[in-house]
Design a protein around this motif. Sequence first.
Motif, mmCIF file in Angstrom:
data_model
loop_
_atom_site.group_PDB
_atom_site.id
_atom_site.type_symbol
_atom_site.label_atom_id
_atom_site.label_comp_id
_atom_site.label_asym_id
_atom_site.label_seq_id
_atom_site.Cartn_x
_atom_site.Cartn_y
_atom_site.Cartn_z
ATOM 1 N N ARG A 44 2.342 6.464 -7.044
ATOM 2 C CA ARG A 44 1.375 7.436 -7.567
ATOM 3 C C ARG A 44 1.882 8.857 -7.383
ATOM 4 O O ARG A 44 1.699 9.706 -8.246
ATOM 5 C CB ARG A 44 0.031 7.257 -6.892
ATOM 6 C CG ARG A 44 -0.718 6.037 -7.348
ATOM 7 C CD ARG A 44 -2.111 5.971 -6.752
ATOM 8 N NE ARG A 44 -2.728 4.697 -7.031
ATOM 9 C CZ ARG A 44 -3.049 3.801 -6.111
ATOM 10 N NH1 ARG A 44 -2.854 4.044 -4.830
ATOM 11 N NH2 ARG A 44 -3.602 2.654 -6.454
ATOM 12 N N GLU A 45 2.502 9.138 -6.245
ATOM 13 C CA GLU A 45 3.039 10.472 -5.992
ATOM 14 C C GLU A 45 4.162 10.812 -6.954
ATOM 15 O O GLU A 45 4.265 11.948 -7.422
ATOM 16 C CB GLU A 45 3.525 10.579 -4.549
ATOM 17 C CG GLU A 45 2.404 10.592 -3.527
ATOM 18 C CD GLU A 45 2.900 10.481 -2.101
ATOM 19 O OE1 GLU A 45 4.124 10.320 -1.878
ATOM 20 O OE2 GLU A 45 2.056 10.549 -1.190
ATOM 21 N N ARG A 46 5.002 9.845 -7.276
ATOM 22 C CA ARG A 46 6.091 10.081 -8.229
ATOM 23 C C ARG A 46 5.556 10.349 -9.624
ATOM 24 O O ARG A 46 6.160 11.103 -10.375
ATOM 25 C CB ARG A 46 7.043 8.890 -8.265
ATOM 26 C CG ARG A 46 7.960 8.793 -7.061
ATOM 27 C CD ARG A 46 9.043 7.788 -7.284
ATOM 28 N NE ARG A 46 8.573 6.462 -7.583
ATOM 29 C CZ ARG A 46 8.398 5.484 -6.687
ATOM 30 N NH1 ARG A 46 8.689 5.700 -5.432
ATOM 31 N NH2 ARG A 46 7.963 4.300 -7.048
ATOM 32 N N ARG A 47 4.439 9.701 -9.992
ATOM 33 C CA ARG A 47 3.860 9.881 -11.329
ATOM 34 C C ARG A 47 3.233 11.254 -11.496
ATOM 35 O O ARG A 47 3.174 11.769 -12.602
ATOM 36 C CB ARG A 47 2.804 8.830 -11.597
ATOM 37 C CG ARG A 47 3.398 7.479 -11.897
ATOM 38 C CD ARG A 47 2.368 6.492 -12.321
ATOM 39 N NE ARG A 47 1.618 6.990 -13.467
ATOM 40 C CZ ARG A 47 0.425 6.537 -13.809
ATOM 41 N NH1 ARG A 47 -0.134 5.603 -13.105
ATOM 42 N NH2 ARG A 47 -0.197 7.024 -14.849
ATOM 43 N N SER A 48 2.723 11.836 -10.430
ATOM 44 C CA SER A 48 2.026 13.119 -10.564
ATOM 45 C C SER A 48 2.947 14.303 -10.392
ATOM 46 O O SER A 48 4.072 14.287 -10.336
ATOM 47 C CB SER A 48 0.893 13.230 -9.595
ATOM 48 O OG SER A 48 1.278 12.893 -8.283
ATOM 49 N N ALA A 91 0.835 -1.196 0.000
ATOM 50 C CA ALA A 91 0.000 0.000 0.000
ATOM 51 C C ALA A 91 0.876 1.255 0.000
ATOM 52 O O ALA A 91 0.623 2.199 -0.743
ATOM 53 C CB ALA A 91 -0.932 -0.002 1.200
ATOM 54 N N ARG A 92 1.910 1.242 0.811
ATOM 55 C CA ARG A 92 2.827 2.378 0.857
ATOM 56 C C ARG A 92 3.547 2.537 -0.469
ATOM 57 O O ARG A 92 3.696 3.644 -0.984
ATOM 58 C CB ARG A 92 3.839 2.201 1.984
ATOM 59 C CG ARG A 92 4.804 3.386 2.125
ATOM 60 C CD ARG A 92 5.834 3.151 3.215
ATOM 61 N NE ARG A 92 6.596 1.937 3.036
ATOM 62 C CZ ARG A 92 7.646 1.825 2.215
ATOM 63 N NH1 ARG A 92 8.045 2.839 1.500
ATOM 64 N NH2 ARG A 92 8.308 0.696 2.116
ATOM 65 N N GLU A 93 3.967 1.418 -1.039
ATOM 66 C CA GLU A 93 4.658 1.463 -2.327
ATOM 67 C C GLU A 93 3.761 2.041 -3.413
ATOM 68 O O GLU A 93 4.199 2.854 -4.218
ATOM 69 C CB GLU A 93 5.125 0.060 -2.738
ATOM 70 C CG GLU A 93 6.252 -0.478 -1.897
ATOM 71 C CD GLU A 93 7.521 0.339 -2.045
ATOM 72 O OE1 GLU A 93 7.854 0.746 -3.178
ATOM 73 O OE2 GLU A 93 8.174 0.587 -1.027
ATOM 74 N N ARG A 94 2.493 1.621 -3.461
ATOM 75 C CA ARG A 94 1.560 2.147 -4.468
ATOM 76 C C ARG A 94 1.369 3.644 -4.287
ATOM 77 O O ARG A 94 1.345 4.403 -5.255
ATOM 78 C CB ARG A 94 0.219 1.421 -4.386
ATOM 79 C CG ARG A 94 0.209 0.079 -5.096
ATOM 80 C CD ARG A 94 -1.211 -0.440 -5.258
ATOM 81 N NE ARG A 94 -1.879 -0.675 -3.989
ATOM 82 C CZ ARG A 94 -1.800 -1.807 -3.288
ATOM 83 N NH1 ARG A 94 -1.094 -2.812 -3.732
ATOM 84 N NH2 ARG A 94 -2.435 -1.938 -2.144
ATOM 85 N N LYS A 95 1.248 4.087 -3.034
ATOM 86 C CA LYS A 95 1.057 5.508 -2.755
ATOM 87 C C LYS A 95 2.269 6.306 -3.227
ATOM 88 O O LYS A 95 2.130 7.330 -3.890
ATOM 89 C CB LYS A 95 0.827 5.720 -1.257
ATOM 90 C CG LYS A 95 0.614 7.165 -0.891
ATOM 91 C CD LYS A 95 0.427 7.330 0.597
ATOM 92 C CE LYS A 95 0.336 8.802 0.954
ATOM 93 N NZ LYS A 95 0.395 9.024 2.377
ATOM 94 N N GLU A 96 3.466 5.834 -2.912
ATOM 95 C CA GLU A 96 4.682 6.529 -3.332
ATOM 96 C C GLU A 96 4.810 6.524 -4.852
ATOM 97 O O GLU A 96 5.209 7.519 -5.448
ATOM 98 C CB GLU A 96 5.912 5.880 -2.690
ATOM 99 C CG GLU A 96 6.020 6.152 -1.209
ATOM 100 C CD GLU A 96 7.198 5.434 -0.576
ATOM 101 O OE1 GLU A 96 7.958 4.740 -1.299
ATOM 102 O OE2 GLU A 96 7.358 5.561 0.655
#
Length: 106
Positions: free
Chosen positions: A102-106, A95-100
């Motif tokens: 997504r943040e890198r993509r935006s 979950a943390r990895e997915r959040k990070e």
Amino acid sequence: MARLEAPASLCYCETMKNVTVSLDDATYRAARVKAAQAGRSLSALVREALEELGSGETEFERLHREELELREKLKELPPFRASDRLTREEVHDRARERKEWRERRS
């Protein structure tokens, strides 16, 4: 009663030309299968092939160019250090990895 507003203008930004191509059944089926395997429409597959033909750049040359561009971007990243390793818990914290990610993509 609610009123729906239509967009001010609907148009293509560039002019597209339609082309008719005659193929035998076997070629047509094989091309449809290849397009489906690539997750694209037959039209998109043909368009990409024609664009490649017109660009003078083969797929190999394009991939090689993209690889070199990616390598240049990777040089801008901070170097990897062995001390940067994650703990077992961090590795499995998806979950943390997915959040990070997504943040890198935006």
